[in-house]
Design an enzyme around this catalytic site. Structure first.
Site, mmCIF file in Angstrom:
data_model
loop_
_atom_site.group_PDB
_atom_site.id
_atom_site.type_symbol
_atom_site.label_atom_id
_atom_site.label_comp_id
_atom_site.label_asym_id
_atom_site.label_seq_id
_atom_site.Cartn_x
_atom_site.Cartn_y
_atom_site.Cartn_z
ATOM 1 N N ASP A 179 3.198 -4.559 7.605
ATOM 2 C CA ASP A 179 1.940 -3.818 7.566
ATOM 3 C C ASP A 179 0.803 -4.828 7.737
ATOM 4 O O ASP A 179 0.472 -5.579 6.823
ATOM 5 C CB ASP A 179 1.842 -3.089 6.217
ATOM 6 N N CYS A 217 -4.761 2.635 -3.579
ATOM 7 C CA CYS A 217 -3.498 3.105 -2.967
ATOM 8 C C CYS A 217 -2.382 2.097 -3.219
ATOM 9 O O CYS A 217 -1.584 1.808 -2.305
ATOM 10 C CB CYS A 217 -3.662 3.380 -1.481
ATOM 11 N N LYS A 236 -10.408 -1.027 10.436
ATOM 12 C CA LYS A 236 -10.708 -2.184 9.578
ATOM 13 C C LYS A 236 -11.066 -3.410 10.418
ATOM 14 O O LYS A 236 -11.435 -4.444 9.881
ATOM 15 C CB LYS A 236 -9.510 -2.484 8.672
ATOM 16 N N HIS A 279 0.874 -1.182 0.000
ATOM 17 C CA HIS A 279 0.000 0.000 0.000
ATOM 18 C C HIS A 279 0.909 1.229 0.000
ATOM 19 O O HIS A 279 2.042 1.174 0.503
ATOM 20 C CB HIS A 279 -0.829 -0.052 1.292
ATOM 21 N N GLN A 291 -4.481 -5.380 6.873
ATOM 22 C CA GLN A 291 -5.510 -6.259 6.307
ATOM 23 C C GLN A 291 -5.460 -7.655 6.924
ATOM 24 O O GLN A 291 -6.230 -8.530 6.525
ATOM 25 C CB GLN A 291 -5.339 -6.358 4.781
HETATM 26 N N1 PMP Z 1 -1.857 -0.623 4.522
HETATM 27 C C1 PMP Z 1 -2.848 -1.334 3.978
HETATM 28 C C2 PMP Z 1 -2.537 -2.715 3.444
HETATM 29 C C3 PMP Z 1 -4.139 -0.828 3.916
HETATM 30 O O1 PMP Z 1 -5.127 -1.542 3.361
HETATM 31 C C4 PMP Z 1 -4.388 0.463 4.441
HETATM 32 C C5 PMP Z 1 -5.774 1.074 4.407
HETATM 33 N N2 PMP Z 1 -6.331 1.126 3.118
HETATM 34 C C6 PMP Z 1 -3.327 1.173 4.996
HETATM 35 C C7 PMP Z 1 -2.083 0.605 5.025
HETATM 36 C C8 PMP Z 1 -3.507 2.546 5.572
HETATM 37 O O2 PMP Z 1 -4.274 2.497 6.715
HETATM 38 P P1 PMP Z 1 -4.770 3.843 7.419
HETATM 39 O O3 PMP Z 1 -5.352 4.681 6.300
HETATM 40 O O4 PMP Z 1 -5.779 3.403 8.391
HETATM 41 O O5 PMP Z 1 -3.588 4.486 8.021
#
Ligand code: PMP
Length: 425
Positions: free
Chosen positions: A219, A383, A245, A142, A222
């Site tokens: 990270d 993203c 999430k 991401h 998910q």
């Molecule tokens: N990493 C991953 C794999 C994500 O899916 C997301 C959220 N779309 C993020 C990071 C970022 O998370 P946050 O916007 O809650 O900081």
């Protein structure tokens, strides 16, 4: 006070580890008020949980109760409300720690994964890395696990390299291990891809990296919503995740770090709460995790996240994983039968996240037409531009399921897809 008077408790559904089949999933679904609503005159089909998860009533009521009865700042006030708020906030930290099998003192509460990874970038990487060093990132990261490292690279001269994936969307492990050369100082990797759903073998990868003295940043955004996560067993150096999430409020999240890093790293942000003593000729910082929690935190949000942990624990994450595996198998089988539909991400180890394209249709058009049928899916690059570049597409539609979805919703989703396909001619 040791707990909120009248604080709503998660209704126990099953003991951890008991088979998912013994849980009444229809009752579980009824815990989520928002899932009862209609969109565009149709019952809502919420297939966008990878974007943000829906919240059970116990989480909503916990946040509500905090503001109605206990609202005060943490750590500062000695009055009753202040100590109630502090106790509840620290209790949430303890719940998160036991949920992920780590020590509460090693968990930094923050606004989410984005903040958490930036903290590592600025406090760990920036002072340590320089020209000649490499940061290795996987193709499926991401942007939150790419851009902070690019900002570090711009200031330090570090090189960024990419660990590639297979056409199915799994990590190419041979290539990854071959890329762990002595210049690599940090490896950033997703536990579960938010686009492909691929579950990476993070434990094995972190072990290989550690053997070579490479620091790992996982990270877990998910992963936490879908499966039991034992951070201690994974053996990374850093593990970040986001609360919204996993049934928790937005603006909540966690960075876990090995103690040796927490002690060695300078603070990221300066201000109140993170100090022991401030003088104009120098400041003594607080110990971690407080050293990294400057300012008034998201108190109600993290207390709500503690309630989300209670709720998920009452279901049992193994049961959640088993339930979602059944839903995913059903969903993918139905999708494969849709003419002209291409699933992107077919690795064997997959969480309930499915990206797809419908021949001749732009992902945004598809998502817009599905919305008219009451179906919420995400369309776009998610993203993850580098992943889109790998697959040669600008965007995908992404349907992501949670344990509160149903087999009937899967059928309705497919019916809506067929209807939309006909409309598009
Ligand atoms: N990493 C991953 C794999 C994500 O899916 C997301 C959220 N779309 C993020 C990071 C970022 O998370 P946050 O916007 O809650 O900081």
């Amino acid at each position: 006070m040791t707990s909120f008077a009248g604080q709503p408790q998660a209704r126990p559904q099953a003991q951890t580890g008991s088979p998912a089949a013994t849980i009444d999933w229809a009752r579980v679904r009824a815990d989520f008020p928002l899932l009862q609503r209609e969109v565009n005159g149709k019952p809502l089909l919420y297939f966008d949980s990878a974007n943000t998860g829906q919240k059970p009533a116990s989480v909503i009521e916990t946040v509500d109760m905090f503001y109605r009865r206990h609202n005060a700042n943490v750590s500062r006030a000695v009055h009753t409300l202040g100590s109630e708020a502090t106790e509840a906030y620290e209790a949430a930290r303890a719940k998160l720690a036991s949920f992920t099998n780590v020590r509460a003192d090693d968990l930094i509460l923050c606004s989410g994964t984005t903040f958490a990874i930036n903290l590592v970038a600025y406090s760990w990487a920036l002072p340590r890395l320089g020209p000649g060093d490499t940061i290795l990132l996987t193709r499926m990261e991401h942007h939150a696990n790419i851009v902070p490292w690019q900002l570090v690279a711009a200031r330090t001269g570090v090189t960024i390299k990419v660990a590639e994936i297979t056409p199915e969307g799994a990590l190419d492990l041979d290539a990854l291990y071959a890329a762990l050369t002595p210049d690599v100082k940090l490896l950033g990797l997703a536990h579960v891809s938010n686009v492909l759903g691929t579950v990476n073998p993070v434990r094995e990868i972190c072990r290989e990296a550690r053997r070579r003295g490479i620091v790992t940043v996982v990270d877990g955004s998910q992963a936490l919503p879908h499966m039991p996560v034992d951070i201690a067993a994974i053996g990374s150096d850093f593990y970040a995740f986001t609360g919204h999430k996993m049934c928790g409020p937005t603006g909540t999240g966690v960075l876990w770090a090995r103690r040796e890093h927490l002690d060695a790293m300078p603070p990221f942000l300066g201000g109140g709460e993170m100090i022991k003593e401030v003088r104009f000729d120098g400041t003594v910082f607080n110990d971690a995790p407080h050293k990294f929690e400057a300012g008034t935190p998201n108190i109600a949000g993290h207390i709500g996240l503690g309630a989300a942990v209670d709720y998920l624990s009452s279901l049992g994450m193994a049961n959640v994983a088993a339930r979602e595996a059944e839903l995913l198998a059903h969903f993918q089988e139905e999708l494969r039968a849709v003419e002209g539909l291409r699933i992107i991400g077919t690795a064997p180890a997959k969480a309930a996240v499915v990206s797809f394209l419908l021949e001749g249709t732009h992902a945004h058009d598809l998502a817009t037409l599905l919305d008219l049928e009451g179906v919420a899916v995400r369309s776009g690059h998610h993203c993850a531009h580098p992943l889109m570049q790998f697959f040669g597409v600008a965007a995908t539609c992404r349907a992501s399921l949670a344990f509160y979805n149903t087999h009937e919703e899967v059928e309705r989703f497919i019916a809506a897809l067929h209807k939309v396909r006909k409309l598009l001619g």
